[in-house]
Design an enzyme around this catalytic site. Sequence first.
Site, PDB file in Angstrom:
ATOM      1  N   LYS A  79      -4.198 -43.035  -9.240  1.00  0.00           N
ATOM      2  CA  LYS A  79      -4.763 -44.018  -8.319  1.00  0.00           C
ATOM      3  C   LYS A  79      -4.666 -45.413  -8.935  1.00  0.00           C
ATOM      4  O   LYS A  79      -4.897 -45.575 -10.142  1.00  0.00           O
ATOM      5  CB  LYS A  79      -6.221 -43.648  -8.016  1.00  0.00           C
ATOM      6  CG  LYS A  79      -6.867 -44.480  -6.919  1.00  0.00           C
ATOM      7  CD  LYS A  79      -8.273 -43.955  -6.606  1.00  0.00           C
ATOM      8  CE  LYS A  79      -9.004 -44.787  -5.582  1.00  0.00           C
ATOM      9  NZ  LYS A  79     -10.362 -44.289  -5.292  1.00  0.00           N
ATOM     10  N   SER A 154     -11.521 -43.539  -0.567  1.00  0.00           N
ATOM     11  CA  SER A 154     -10.473 -44.494  -0.864  1.00  0.00           C
ATOM     12  C   SER A 154      -9.270 -43.937  -1.622  1.00  0.00           C
ATOM     13  O   SER A 154      -8.258 -44.618  -1.720  1.00  0.00           O
ATOM     14  CB  SER A 154     -11.060 -45.648  -1.679  1.00  0.00           C
ATOM     15  OG  SER A 154     -11.577 -45.156  -2.917  1.00  0.00           O
ATOM     16  N   SER A 178     -14.888 -40.614  -2.515  1.00  0.00           N
ATOM     17  CA  SER A 178     -13.482 -41.025  -2.381  1.00  0.00           C
ATOM     18  C   SER A 178     -12.445 -40.060  -2.923  1.00  0.00           C
ATOM     19  O   SER A 178     -11.257 -40.263  -2.680  1.00  0.00           O
ATOM     20  CB  SER A 178     -13.272 -42.382  -3.044  1.00  0.00           C
ATOM     21  OG  SER A 178     -13.671 -43.395  -2.163  1.00  0.00           O
TER      22      SER A 178
HETATM   23  N1  GLN Z   1     -16.508 -44.863   1.233  1.00  0.00           N
HETATM   24  C1  GLN Z   1     -17.467 -45.124   0.206  1.00  0.00           C
HETATM   25  C2  GLN Z   1     -17.609 -46.603   0.009  1.00  0.00           C
HETATM   26  O1  GLN Z   1     -16.963 -47.309   0.683  1.00  0.00           O
HETATM   27  C3  GLN Z   1     -17.056 -44.460  -1.066  1.00  0.00           C
HETATM   28  C4  GLN Z   1     -15.893 -45.101  -1.716  1.00  0.00           C
HETATM   29  C5  GLN Z   1     -15.557 -44.475  -3.012  1.00  0.00           C
HETATM   30  O2  GLN Z   1     -16.000 -43.364  -3.308  1.00  0.00           O
HETATM   31  N2  GLN Z   1     -14.809 -45.207  -3.813  1.00  0.00           N
HETATM   32  O3  GLN Z   1     -18.352 -47.070  -0.789  1.00  0.00           O
END
Ligand code: GLN
Length: 493
Positions: A79, A154, A178
């Site tokens: 990532k 994400s 995410s």
């Molecule tokens: N969707 C969640 C957020 O926007 C989690 C994102 C993540 O785990 N990086 O904070």
Amino acid sequence: MVIGKMDVGALRKALDRREISAVELTTYYLDRIAQLDPELNAFITVPRAEALRMAAAADRRIAAQEGVTALTGIPVAIKDNICTAGIRTTCGSRLLADFIPIYDATVVAKLKQAGAVLLGKTNLDEFAMGSATQYSFYGPTRNPWDRDRVAGGSSGGSAVAVAAGMAPLALGTDTGGSIRQPAAFCGVWGLKPTYGRVSRYGLVPYAPSFDQIGPLARNARDLFLLFRALAGHDPLDPTSLPAPAETGGDLSGSIRGLRVGLPREFFGAGLDAELKERVLTVAQVLAEAGCVLVELSLPSVAYALPAYYLLAYAEASSSMARYDGVRFGNRSGAEQGIVGMMTATRQGFGPEVKRRVLLGTYFLSADCYEEYYRPAQKVRAWLRQDFAAAYRRCDLLLTPTTAAPAFRFADEAGDERALALTEQCTVAANLTGDPALSFPCGRINHLPVGAQLIGPAGAEELLIRVAAVYAEKAPDDAMPEWTAPDVGEQIEV
Ligand code: GLN
């Protein structure tokens, strides 16, 4: 031999028997990326020459039979918020479009030491803030099962890379879901380890008290293998846990008599009826394998989502302070004096990051501390107590990973509330720090869905072992095969 169908164990054997070289293997994946990624957009950077150089080094290691590990010659996608020395690390942001780290994150250093091949850097919401990989400066990632739908996020790029066979393994990061949510949306396995179990050194922070790096893979064994390569104490990360006692490492061991908790708050309103059926089927399969099902209640879970967002935005506002054009971030407006320059530079954030920085700064202001920040911290403490109490009654918890399958770009993608609902099942484990695993449990129409297992700190192996038993009994559900149509062709529904 069809490489795309082989798991990491099979690839290992083929490499060790010299039926295939690491260079050939890497070339296969690079070609597949070249073929599929123009449409799916799972990768931001693919350092082809660098990957092939690492593969050649792995081949030399295998030829010399020196220091060969389970991962030597195996390509891994990373990532793009995890630092890779000499390879740009954008975090999905315009501000870091030219950022080339001078050091490797500990997880990357570990993979390199093991002889793995870094295949490329995967797409994400800007600084991992999002649930659909739609807030990337480099464009959205598409779900291979249906290109009109989101991949989740994400870590959408990592999930799609594995699902579409562009990489056998990938690293994601999980702050509120995410890793698990895109894994569920794409039909792959994803693990958020216990907070502190995998080093965060070299992970670009979003909300550091939640962020964890973890593996994505196509089955239980591959996932466990990558997890074991990542986990361990790291003196460079002050939140790193001491190394636990060595585990068996082979996922064997009976699950008979294990108590699996079904917390009712995760099965309530808003959950897709068919998805609920699938998860209850998982429970049934585990019961048939000798597990004891325990119904229970976790009342704190109702407050998890607002507490998560409040605390995550507060931490994000402080994490983003370094992108001022002085320390980090592509500088703009250098002629406008220091304040003008910082202002102009920070205009380079996308709208979602700006929104969170503004809200987070507000939540941290003196006036809001008592009203918002402290109550959110209290909810976090309550969740920890609630879960600790649950673990006295059961060994692990089974829930859905998401409330529904992947949605269309045109539907919820613009609706913040609907977006947040996709992580109502995942954030609790980030607030408590507990390990949580998402694994495929079938499909609704053509779309994969996932079930989640959550356990007490250090229970990663147990979670994977239990899910592996389900996968053995329901092989088609637990490893839905996405096969690449020719580029441009849509999946048949
Ligand atoms: N969707 C969640 C957020 O926007 C989690 C994102 C993540 O785990 N990086 O904070």
